[in-house]
Design a protein around this motif. Structure first.
Motif, PDB file in Angstrom:
ATOM      1  N   MET A 160     128.281  86.457  14.425  1.00  0.00           N
ATOM      2  CA  MET A 160     127.589  85.771  15.522  1.00  0.00           C
ATOM      3  C   MET A 160     128.587  85.187  16.520  1.00  0.00           C
ATOM      4  SD  MET A 160     124.255  83.768  14.018  1.00  0.00           S
ATOM      5  CE  MET A 160     125.064  83.016  12.619  1.00  0.00           C
ATOM      6  N   ALA A 161     129.719  84.691  16.006  1.00  0.00           N
ATOM      7  CA  ALA A 161     130.729  84.112  16.900  1.00  0.00           C
ATOM      8  C   ALA A 161     131.445  85.192  17.698  1.00  0.00           C
ATOM      9  CB  ALA A 161     131.723  83.303  16.080  1.00  0.00           C
ATOM     10  N   VAL A 162     131.846  86.259  17.017  1.00  0.00           N
ATOM     11  CA  VAL A 162     132.588  87.335  17.690  1.00  0.00           C
ATOM     12  C   VAL A 162     131.725  88.016  18.753  1.00  0.00           C
ATOM     13  CG1 VAL A 162     133.698  89.570  17.333  1.00  0.00           C
ATOM     14  CG2 VAL A 162     134.110  87.713  15.720  1.00  0.00           C
ATOM     15  N   ARG A 163     130.422  88.162  18.473  1.00  0.00           N
ATOM     16  CA  ARG A 163     129.502  88.845  19.402  1.00  0.00           C
ATOM     17  C   ARG A 163     128.538  87.876  20.075  1.00  0.00           C
ATOM     18  NH1 ARG A 163     127.840  94.409  16.133  1.00  0.00           N
ATOM     19  NH2 ARG A 163     129.975  95.159  15.803  1.00  0.00           N
ATOM     20  N   HIS A 164     128.992  86.658  20.339  1.00  0.00           N
ATOM     21  CA  HIS A 164     128.067  85.652  20.860  1.00  0.00           C
ATOM     22  C   HIS A 164     127.564  85.971  22.266  1.00  0.00           C
ATOM     23  CE1 HIS A 164     131.945  84.347  22.511  1.00  0.00           C
ATOM     24  NE2 HIS A 164     131.285  83.665  23.419  1.00  0.00           N
ATOM     25  N   ARG A 165     128.259  86.852  22.982  1.00  0.00           N
ATOM     26  CA  ARG A 165     127.794  87.249  24.319  1.00  0.00           C
ATOM     27  C   ARG A 165     127.080  88.597  24.306  1.00  0.00           C
ATOM     28  NH1 ARG A 165     132.932  84.925  25.985  1.00  0.00           N
ATOM     29  NH2 ARG A 165     132.556  83.049  27.239  1.00  0.00           N
ATOM     30  N   GLN A 166     126.883  89.161  23.130  1.00  0.00           N
ATOM     31  CA  GLN A 166     126.208  90.456  23.022  1.00  0.00           C
ATOM     32  C   GLN A 166     124.810  90.271  22.445  1.00  0.00           C
ATOM     33  OE1 GLN A 166     128.701  93.299  20.970  1.00  0.00           O
ATOM     34  NE2 GLN A 166     130.578  92.436  21.827  1.00  0.00           N
ATOM     35  N   VAL A 167     123.995  91.302  22.606  1.00  0.00           N
ATOM     36  CA  VAL A 167     122.598  91.230  22.154  1.00  0.00           C
ATOM     37  C   VAL A 167     122.524  91.047  20.649  1.00  0.00           C
ATOM     38  CG1 VAL A 167     120.416  92.490  22.018  1.00  0.00           C
ATOM     39  CG2 VAL A 167     121.794  92.628  24.097  1.00  0.00           C
ATOM     40  N   SER A 168     123.371  91.748  19.908  1.00  0.00           N
ATOM     41  CA  SER A 168     123.335  91.642  18.452  1.00  0.00           C
ATOM     42  C   SER A 168     123.649  90.221  17.991  1.00  0.00           C
ATOM     43  CB  SER A 168     124.324  92.627  17.820  1.00  0.00           C
ATOM     44  OG  SER A 168     125.645  92.385  18.293  1.00  0.00           O
ATOM     45  N   GLY A 169     124.611  89.574  18.657  1.00  0.00           N
ATOM     46  CA  GLY A 169     124.955  88.201  18.300  1.00  0.00           C
ATOM     47  C   GLY A 169     123.821  87.239  18.587  1.00  0.00           C
ATOM     48  N   VAL A 170     123.146  87.438  19.702  1.00  0.00           N
ATOM     49  CA  VAL A 170     122.005  86.579  20.049  1.00  0.00           C
ATOM     50  C   VAL A 170     120.863  86.766  19.056  1.00  0.00           C
ATOM     51  CG1 VAL A 170     120.261  86.093  21.812  1.00  0.00           C
ATOM     52  CG2 VAL A 170     122.631  86.543  22.492  1.00  0.00           C
ATOM     53  N   LEU A 171     120.613  88.020  18.657  1.00  0.00           N
ATOM     54  CA  LEU A 171     119.536  88.285  17.689  1.00  0.00           C
ATOM     55  C   LEU A 171     119.847  87.653  16.332  1.00  0.00           C
ATOM     56  CD1 LEU A 171     118.663  92.016  18.491  1.00  0.00           C
ATOM     57  CD2 LEU A 171     117.323  89.971  19.037  1.00  0.00           C
ATOM     58  N   LEU A 172     121.105  87.782  15.891  1.00  0.00           N
ATOM     59  CA  LEU A 172     121.490  87.156  14.614  1.00  0.00           C
ATOM     60  C   LEU A 172     121.386  85.640  14.695  1.00  0.00           C
ATOM     61  CD1 LEU A 172     124.599  89.288  13.565  1.00  0.00           C
ATOM     62  CD2 LEU A 172     122.380  89.211  12.438  1.00  0.00           C
ATOM     63  N   SER A 173     121.754  85.072  15.825  1.00  0.00           N
ATOM     64  CA  SER A 173     121.653  83.629  16.000  1.00  0.00           C
ATOM     65  C   SER A 173     120.203  83.168  15.945  1.00  0.00           C
ATOM     66  CB  SER A 173     122.285  83.226  17.336  1.00  0.00           C
ATOM     67  OG  SER A 173     122.259  81.826  17.501  1.00  0.00           O
ATOM     68  N   GLY A 174     119.319  83.928  16.580  1.00  0.00           N
ATOM     69  CA  GLY A 174     117.890  83.599  16.524  1.00  0.00           C
ATOM     70  C   GLY A 174     117.336  83.723  15.123  1.00  0.00           C
ATOM     71  N   LEU A 175     117.778  84.749  14.390  1.00  0.00           N
ATOM     72  CA  LEU A 175     117.324  84.933  13.011  1.00  0.00           C
ATOM     73  C   LEU A 175     117.775  83.770  12.134  1.00  0.00           C
ATOM     74  CD1 LEU A 175     115.883  86.893  11.063  1.00  0.00           C
ATOM     75  CD2 LEU A 175     118.100  87.951  10.633  1.00  0.00           C
ATOM     76  N   SER A 176     118.991  83.275  12.352  1.00  0.00           N
ATOM     77  CA  SER A 176     119.468  82.137  11.568  1.00  0.00           C
ATOM     78  C   SER A 176     118.669  80.876  11.878  1.00  0.00           C
ATOM     79  CB  SER A 176     120.958  81.892  11.845  1.00  0.00           C
ATOM     80  OG  SER A 176     121.175  81.437  13.169  1.00  0.00           O
ATOM     81  N   GLN A 177     118.241  80.726  13.118  1.00  0.00           N
ATOM     82  CA  GLN A 177     117.414  79.574  13.473  1.00  0.00           C
ATOM     83  C   GLN A 177     116.074  79.613  12.738  1.00  0.00           C
ATOM     84  OE1 GLN A 177     118.402  77.039  14.985  1.00  0.00           O
ATOM     85  NE2 GLN A 177     119.519  77.409  16.873  1.00  0.00           N
ATOM     86  N   VAL A 178     115.511  80.797  12.601  1.00  0.00           N
ATOM     87  CA  VAL A 178     114.261  80.946  11.849  1.00  0.00           C
ATOM     88  C   VAL A 178     114.488  80.582  10.386  1.00  0.00           C
ATOM     89  CG1 VAL A 178     112.510  82.591  11.061  1.00  0.00           C
ATOM     90  CG2 VAL A 178     113.350  82.687  13.420  1.00  0.00           C
ATOM     91  N   GLY A 179     115.617  81.033   9.823  1.00  0.00           N
ATOM     92  CA  GLY A 179     115.926  80.713   8.436  1.00  0.00           C
ATOM     93  C   GLY A 179     116.082  79.227   8.196  1.00  0.00           C
ATOM     94  N   VAL A 180     116.676  78.517   9.160  1.00  0.00           N
ATOM     95  CA  VAL A 180     116.838  77.061   9.034  1.00  0.00           C
ATOM     96  C   VAL A 180     115.488  76.367   9.011  1.00  0.00           C
ATOM     97  CG1 VAL A 180     117.716  75.004  10.225  1.00  0.00           C
ATOM     98  CG2 VAL A 180     119.126  77.057  10.097  1.00  0.00           C
ATOM     99  N   ALA A 181     114.524  76.900   9.759  1.00  0.00           N
ATOM    100  CA  ALA A 181     113.221  76.239   9.896  1.00  0.00           C
ATOM    101  C   ALA A 181     112.314  76.436   8.686  1.00  0.00           C
ATOM    102  CB  ALA A 181     112.517  76.754  11.155  1.00  0.00           C
ATOM    103  N   ILE A 182     112.607  77.411   7.830  1.00  0.00           N
ATOM    104  CA  ILE A 182     111.725  77.711   6.690  1.00  0.00           C
ATOM    105  C   ILE A 182     112.118  76.855   5.491  1.00  0.00           C
ATOM    106  CG2 ILE A 182     110.980  79.494   5.071  1.00  0.00           C
ATOM    107  CD1 ILE A 182     111.440  81.550   7.225  1.00  0.00           C
ATOM    108  N   PRO A 183     111.206  76.060   4.927  1.00  0.00           N
ATOM    109  CA  PRO A 183     111.532  75.287   3.715  1.00  0.00           C
ATOM    110  C   PRO A 183     111.783  76.208   2.528  1.00  0.00           C
ATOM    111  CG  PRO A 183     109.492  74.505   4.761  1.00  0.00           C
ATOM    112  CD  PRO A 183     109.841  75.807   5.403  1.00  0.00           C
ATOM    113  N   GLY A 184     112.593  75.734   1.587  1.00  0.00           N
ATOM    114  CA  GLY A 184     112.949  76.548   0.431  1.00  0.00           C
ATOM    115  C   GLY A 184     111.750  76.934  -0.415  1.00  0.00           C
ATOM    116  N   PHE A 185     110.813  75.993  -0.624  1.00  0.00           N
ATOM    117  CA  PHE A 185     109.656  76.310  -1.468  1.00  0.00           C
ATOM    118  C   PHE A 185     108.765  77.353  -0.809  1.00  0.00           C
ATOM    119  CE2 PHE A 185     107.798  73.121   1.311  1.00  0.00           C
ATOM    120  CZ  PHE A 185     106.501  73.550   1.491  1.00  0.00           C
ATOM    121  N   LEU A 186     108.669  77.314   0.544  1.00  0.00           N
ATOM    122  CA  LEU A 186     107.866  78.317   1.245  1.00  0.00           C
ATOM    123  C   LEU A 186     108.529  79.684   1.155  1.00  0.00           C
ATOM    124  CD1 LEU A 186     105.454  79.032   2.993  1.00  0.00           C
ATOM    125  CD2 LEU A 186     106.764  78.337   5.013  1.00  0.00           C
TER     126      LEU A 186
END
Length: 315
Positions: A120-146
């Protein structure tokens, strides 16, 4: 360096003693008489008095505290008020299960976070880096039990690839152990891995702007090659700090995951003891969790000295 280790050990000892005082007297502030809870409302005064003597709750609080805390180094946690069984063997069995679960989950979280955070850091200005960053944000928002419930619905109920719950010790049937541990480990690791990947991304982005990394690239190394050879060790310092906090959070988060997947760990033992108002068992399990957290912090302080030569020089 030896002085720094001595200071860390002294800090650990003082914090541990303070934690024992806080846990013991907090549990004594909980309303209810352990003898009354164990015998029920119809118990006679004579039987209550005899049970209090058996439990030792008729003695002064200071005497009860020292009797309990001096048994901790020997692994003697006392006898359960409800089951009248020794707590120590139960804690030893359960802590092994929880440590295996948390250890595997932390390893999986790091295997997720380090490559994806770096990418994500190396490709932070590319589409793949932005998509991975968005995916990580979704992962942060999901509780462990869910995440655990969703994994059970998809991979256990829907596809039938893994058992929905239960636990098999690794020494008993290693194949079945792997099948049963996959979903709870993934439930814990997916959330923590998403959180860690964000910090890995931030640490790597900061390192990428350093002069020594630009010098390495000027000598002919590619961006990723220069980062792996010269940057990741420096990026590991802030990530290690966050990882230690996340590891402590994993130990607490495992309480819920153990309940979701019916795993006989410390979390399940703690919840059962709370439900039964078994105060001595609750007190002992909480103290074990506190001790594990303090040991993690102690190990991380030692790793700081190993990884960062500036800390060694200062020490």
């Amino acid at each position: 360096m030896g002085l720094r280790l001595l200071i860390n050990a002294a800090r650990f000892a003082v914090t541990f003693i303070a934690a024992t005082v806080a846990v013991f007297f907090f549990m004594r502030a909980v309303p209810g008489d352990p003898a009354q809870i164990a015998l029920g409302v119809n118990a006679t005064p004579e039987l209550l008095a005899a049970t209090r003597r058996e439990f030792g709750t008729d003695r002064p609080l200071v005497v009860q505290y020292f009797d309990w805390v001096l048994g901790l180094p020997r692994g003697d946690f006392g006898v359960s008020y409800v089951t009248r069984q020794d707590i120590s063997p139960q804690v030893l069995d359960r802590v092994q299960v929880s440590l295996i679960l948390v250890g595997l989950a932390m390893l999986a979280a790091l295997l997720i976070a380090i490559p994806f955070g770096t990418l994500m850091a190396v490709r932070h200005r590319q589409v793949s880096g932005v998509l991975l960053s968005g995916l990580s944000q979704v992962g942060v928002a999901i509780p462990g039990f869910l995440a655990g419930i969703m994994l059970v619905v998809v991979f256990a109920v829907g596809l039938g690839w893994f058992p929905a719950n239960g636990w098999t010790p690794p020494g008993e049937d290693f194949g079945d152990f792997l099948r049963r541990v996959c979903l709870p480990v993934l439930a814990l690791a997916s959330v923590q891995g998403a959180v860690l990947s964000r910090y890995v991304r931030s640490a790597v982005l900061e390192i990428m702007s350093e002069d020594y990394l630009r010098t390495a690239r000027a000598k002919g190394l590619g961006k990723l090659e220069a980062l792996v050879k010269h940057g990741l060790r420096n990026a590991a310092i802030p990530v290690l700090t966050v990882a230690s906090v996340q590891l402590a959070a994993l130990i607490i988060g495992a309480v819920v995951i153990e309940r979701v997947f019916v795993i006989p760990g410390l979390g399940s033992m703690l919840l059962d003891a709370v439900g039964n108002r078994d105060l001595l068992t609750v007190q002992s399990v909480v103290m074990v969790l506190v001790a594990i957290t303090l040991i993690i912090n102690l190990v991380v302080d030692v790793l700081y000295t190993v990884l960062d030569p500036r800390i060694r020089k200062k020490a």
